[in-house]
Structure formats: structure tokens, C-alpha cells
Design an enzyme around this catalytic site. Structure first.
Site, PDB file in Angstrom:
ATOM      1  N   HIS A 181      37.508  36.248  39.362  1.00 14.84           N
ATOM      2  CA  HIS A 181      36.735  36.964  40.440  1.00 14.84           C
ATOM      3  C   HIS A 181      35.957  35.979  41.484  1.00 14.84           C
ATOM      4  O   HIS A 181      36.242  36.609  42.748  1.00 14.84           O
ATOM      5  CB  HIS A 181      35.569  37.843  39.826  1.00 14.84           C
ATOM      6  N   GLU A 182      35.451  35.049  41.011  1.00  9.95           N
ATOM      7  CA  GLU A 182      34.679  34.297  42.108  1.00  9.95           C
ATOM      8  C   GLU A 182      35.671  33.558  42.936  1.00  9.95           C
ATOM      9  O   GLU A 182      35.209  33.125  44.215  1.00  9.95           O
ATOM     10  CB  GLU A 182      33.926  33.116  41.463  1.00  9.95           C
ATOM     11  N   THR A 183      36.787  33.362  42.651  1.00  9.28           N
ATOM     12  CA  THR A 183      37.944  32.617  43.356  1.00  9.28           C
ATOM     13  C   THR A 183      39.080  33.222  43.842  1.00  9.28           C
ATOM     14  O   THR A 183      40.125  32.654  44.479  1.00  9.28           O
ATOM     15  CB  THR A 183      38.527  31.078  42.755  1.00  9.28           C
ATOM     16  N   ARG A 188      34.859  43.282  39.333  1.00  8.23           N
ATOM     17  CA  ARG A 188      34.545  42.029  38.461  1.00  8.23           C
ATOM     18  C   ARG A 188      34.742  42.323  37.030  1.00  8.23           C
ATOM     19  O   ARG A 188      35.787  42.047  36.219  1.00  8.23           O
ATOM     20  CB  ARG A 188      33.488  41.471  38.356  1.00  8.23           C
TER      21      ARG A 188
END
Length: 275
Positions: A133-135, A253
Site C-alpha cells: 500500500h505504501e509503495t 489498504r
């Protein structure tokens, strides 16, 4: 395809009887081009030595030509195979299915080099779902808003202040942000990240290690090992919880987490993943 192999047999062995003519040579060349197509439609599939796509030893083992091949068969030159505890190269390819095999191998090798090993599949699924999710599925090691959003991350809740001319926007597997986190992560890793924040984006091993540092330093391991995804989201990005401004982002997410669990054959979450 049966017809193609029939003619392939004729072309290859007809020469023994003296019948290999120009037409047969052209057909043989055509067959080789068909069988050597460059890639599979799914990034999680391997291309076997015969040119077919799929998963398992018949495709990813001996002679594998493309995709997340196992061990020394990986054509990208990295290890590709092996495992990091419960995370093997197949699970990694299943999770990070939107990048090419070469990029995925480099990231998997960085994970191996980081020295981190998850305690169980639940912990691995939670950690890697947040990473995805973050990348954006490991497509970026820098926050998409950078460098313009850099000034937004200049504040400090500790005694550490930003180095002159340096910005501390999200970088690495967990999009590490703010001077305090860069300083403390650097102290733990023995690297001056306050003065060299871009190392978190350019050095893939450090990109992984800073995520592991945040994961451990903020006590995300415990709930992760129990499969409590909601508790870890509350630690990582609390504005997504309790209907906050990031609630819709949280739903994305959580959808990723549900998919990642399938890559570990874990099934649906047993604890509500929404915080």
C-alpha cells in the site's frame, strides 16, 4: 499447438532422410519464434523452457525463461528463489504482481539482505500488505508528492531538527517520514539518515531496513503476529481510523491485506481489519 509440434518433429528429423528443404527451415524458424515469446501475461507466472506460462516446478524450475523463476534459473541474474522465513519467492511474486520480474527480484534480494524474518505468516501478510500500500506495489520508493511536499514534513516532536536543505517526505518500504524518524532509524542502522535522507529511497536494503525498524520500534510485531491488521494501521497511519479523513484510503489498504493473505493461503481475516 499439436500441429505445430508435428511439423516441428518433421522439420527436425526429416533431415535424416534428406528431406529438409527451405520451406521446412522457414517453418522451424517460425516455431522457434512462437516458443520464445518474451513474457507471460501475468507477472506471477513463469515461462517454462517450452514457452508455456504457469506456476510450479514445471514452469519455474529447470529451464525457466522468465517471470519469478526459482533459484539459479532466474534470468534476471538475482537469486529470485529461496525464502525469508515464511516468505518464499512465489508468495512474493503473488503479492507484488504489478512489477516486472527483474524489479521484483531486486526487491526480494533486498528483503533477504535486510536480515529480517517474520515470526509467522500472519506477521508476513500484515507487513507486506502495508508495504504494498505504501509503495504502490513497490513501484516507488519516494512519496509521489515529492519533493514539493517536503516542507510538510519539517516539523519535529523530538529534540532533532531537520538538516539544512533536506526534506523528510516518505521514502522506502514504509514511506519513512519526518526528521525524528530518519534520525532514530539511522541511529539504529548505523547510517546518518538525517544528513542523507535519500538513502532510504536509493539503497534498497536500507529501504527495507527502515520499514522493519519502524515496524519493531512502534510495537507493530505483536498485533501483526495475531493477524490484527487494524491495530497496525492505527499505529502506521491513525488518520485512516475511526472514520477520519483517510478512511477511504484505509479501505484500499484493507483490500490489499485481504489479497495478500490469499498469497499465504491464510483465508479471510479472523479479526476485523478495519480500525
Amino acid at each position: 499447438m499439436t500441429v505445430i509440434f508435428y511439423f516441428y518433429f518433421v522439420c527436425k528429423f526429416g533431415n535424416v532422410q534428406g528431406y529438409r528443404n527451405e520451406a521446412n527451415v522457414r517453418l522451424e524458424n517460425l516455431i522457434h519464434r512462437v516458443l520464445s515469446r518474451s513474457s507471460c501475461s501475468s507477472p506471477s507466472d513463469c515461462q517454462s523452457k517450452w514457452g508455456y506460462c504457469g506456476t510450479g516446478s514445471d514452469y519455474c524450475g529447470d529451464g525457466c525463461r522468465g517471470g519469478p523463476c526459482w533459484g539459479n534459473n532466474n534470468p534476471s541474474g538475482g537469486r529470485g528463489g529461496g525464502s525469508v522465513g515464511v516468505i518464499d519467492s512465489n508468495a512474493f511474486a503473488c503479492i507484488f504482481n504489478s512489477i516486472d520480474s527483474s524489479a521484483r527480484t531486486k526487491q526480494f534480494d533486498a528483503l533477504t539482505a535486510s536480515g529480517w524474518t517474520p515470526n509467522n505468516k500472519d506477521e508476513a501478510a500484515v507487513f507486506l500488505a502495508h508495504v504494498y500500500h505504501e509503495t504502490d506495489g513497490l513501484k516507488t520508493m519516494r512519496e509521489y508528492c515529492s519533493p514539493g511536499c517536503g516542507p510538510q514534513y519539517s516539523s519535529s516532536w523530538c529534540s532533532i531538527n531537520a538538516a539544512p536543505g533536506k526534506y523528510y517526505y516518505g521514502r522506502g518500504w514504509f514511506q519513512l517520514s519526518y526528521p525524528c524518524n530518519y534520525y532514530n532509524a539511522g541511529q539504529s542502522l548505523g547510517v546518518n539518515l538525517l544528513s542523507n535522507p535519500d538513502l532510504v529511497a536509493t539503497n534498497l536494503k536500507i529501504a527495507v531496513q527502515t520499514a522493519v525498524w519502524f515496524f519493531k520500534a512502534n510495537n507493530m510485531e505483536g498485533p501483526a503476529r495475531r493477524g490484527n491488521f487494524a491495530a497496525t494501521t492505527r499505529i502506521l497511519n491513525p488518520i485512516e481510523c475511526n472514520g477520519g479523513s483517510g478512511y477511504q484510503n484505509q479501505l484500499t489498504r484493507v483490500a490489499t491485506y485481504r489479497r495478500v493473505r490469499q498469497c499465504f493461503n491464510l483465508g479471510s481475516p479472523t479479526i476485523n481489519p478495519i480500525c
